[in-house]
Design an enzyme around this catalytic site. Structure first.
Site, short mmCIF file in Angstrom:
data_model
loop_
_atom_site.label_atom_id
_atom_site.label_comp_id
_atom_site.label_asym_id
_atom_site.label_seq_id
_atom_site.Cartn_x
_atom_site.Cartn_y
_atom_site.Cartn_z
N GLU A 120 -0.99 -5.42 8.81
CA GLU A 120 -0.12 -4.80 9.81
C GLU A 120 -0.69 -4.94 11.21
O GLU A 120 -1.90 -4.86 11.39
CB GLU A 120 0.04 -3.30 9.50
CG GLU A 120 0.73 -3.00 8.18
CD GLU A 120 0.92 -1.50 7.95
OE1 GLU A 120 0.65 -0.70 8.87
OE2 GLU A 120 1.36 -1.15 6.84
N ASP A 123 0.84 -1.20 0.00
CA ASP A 123 0.00 0.00 0.00
C ASP A 123 0.88 1.25 0.00
O ASP A 123 0.37 2.37 -0.06
CB ASP A 123 -1.01 -0.01 1.15
CG ASP A 123 -0.37 -0.04 2.52
OD1 ASP A 123 0.87 -0.11 2.61
OD2 ASP A 123 -1.12 0.00 3.52
N SER A 124 2.21 1.06 0.00
CA SER A 124 3.12 2.20 -0.24
C SER A 124 2.82 2.82 -1.60
O SER A 124 3.27 3.93 -1.89
CB SER A 124 4.58 1.74 -0.18
OG SER A 124 4.79 0.59 -0.98
N GLU A 163 9.88 -3.91 10.21
CA GLU A 163 10.29 -2.61 9.65
C GLU A 163 10.85 -1.71 10.74
O GLU A 163 10.21 -1.48 11.78
CB GLU A 163 9.07 -1.94 8.97
CG GLU A 163 9.44 -0.61 8.33
CD GLU A 163 8.40 -0.11 7.32
OE1 GLU A 163 7.40 -0.83 7.05
OE2 GLU A 163 8.59 1.01 6.81
#
Ligand code: KIV
Length: 289
Positions: free
Chosen positions: A139, A65-66, A205
């Site tokens: 996430e 979704d970046s 991350e």
């Protein structure tokens, strides 16, 4: 299957692992893990770049979704819709099928598409799986565990994501390192619970290198994929635009520009795959945590 290193995008160096590559699957990823072969992952959002990544031997493409930031120009990933993700997953799948069709494709579940209930998550995951994804990513820690179990029990492979989770950037107070000090214990607990729930992959991350190496040891069935998380993970991922040096903003500290010294995107992606596999990316100077 490709039998030479010639691709529609140029010819790969002779040492490329691409010729005669078999399609990546969960058993193949587990086998790579057990043999100590690092997993290479890149984001891609359209058919052409996905085809080049497949030709370059990238093991996994994350349709992240970046894309909200790099394709749509949004300030964060929060505004990305499920319909947008479906469109980009379909494009990437078509691109990969044009070349070798060997790359494992992960579709990112966007903000709000799995938060309400396990049933909502299943409906959203179904959209991306029917668009051609092999796995979905979501996430978050503890609160996602039962959702992960629910999807995995229904035959949907899941990649989890801990540490800096961009969908919650506002709650986290910015793009900053996670899992330092007391919060390391919570991250450990969440990672173990996600493996137990059946997550087959875990993006870590901006997590301290020592913690991600420790988690990698602790998670033999859930492959850790680092981004700004040091060398000790089972694989690495970068946002494609960052590693090609075409990020509109400031490149994060942990990124290397793989276009440097290369004459094509194919060569840059090939260099990335080789650097992940031989352990020369990341090096310890690329992150300071
Ligand atoms: O959306 C994305 O591209 C991601 C990567 C940064 C791991 O989640």
């Amino acid at each position: 299957m490709n039998t030479s290193n010639a691709t529609p995008y140029g010819t790969l160096p002779p040492a490329s692992p691409v010729a005669a590559r078999k399609p990546i699957s969960l058993p193949r990823l587990q086998d790579m893990r057990e043999r100590g072969e690092k997993i290479s992952m890149l984001t891609a959002y359209d058919a052409t770049f996905a085809a080049v990544a497949d030709a370059a031997g990238v093991d996994c493409i994350l349709v992240g979704d970046s894309l909200g930031m790099v394709c749509q120009g949004l300030p964060s990933t929060v505004g990305v819709s499920l319909e947008t993700m479906r469109y980009h997953v379909e494009s990437v799948v078509r691109g990969v099928q044009r070349v070798q069709g060997t790359t494992w494709i992960i579709g990112d579940l966007p903000f709000g598409s799995y938060h309400e209930s396990r049933e909502q998550a299943l409906r959203s995951a179904t959209v991306l799986m029917q668009a051609g994804a092999h796995m979905v990513k979501l996430e978050g820690g503890g609160w996602t565990t039962e959702t992960v179990r629910f999807l995995v029990e229904r035959g949907i492979p899941v990649c989890a994501h801990l540490g800096l989770t961009p969908q919650t950037v506002h709650a986290l107070g910015g793009y900053r390192v996670q899992g330092r000090g007391d919060s390391a214990a919570k991250l450990r607990q969440d990672a173990l619970a996600l493996q137990d729930a059946g997550a087959a992959m875990l993006v870590l991350e901006m997590v301290p290198a020592a913690l991600s190496a420790e988690l990698t040891e602790a998670l033999p069935r859930c492959h850790t994929i680092g981004i700004g998380a040091g060398k000790g993970t089972a694989g690495q991922v970068l946002v494609m635009h960052d590693m090609l040096g075409i990020n509109l903003g400031k490149n994060p500290k942990f990124v290397r520009n793989f276009m440097t010294g290369q004459s094509s995107v194919l060569d840059a992606m090939g260099a990335y795959v080789r650097a992940v596999k031989d352990g020369s990316f990341p090096d310890n100077t690329l992150h300071a945590w």
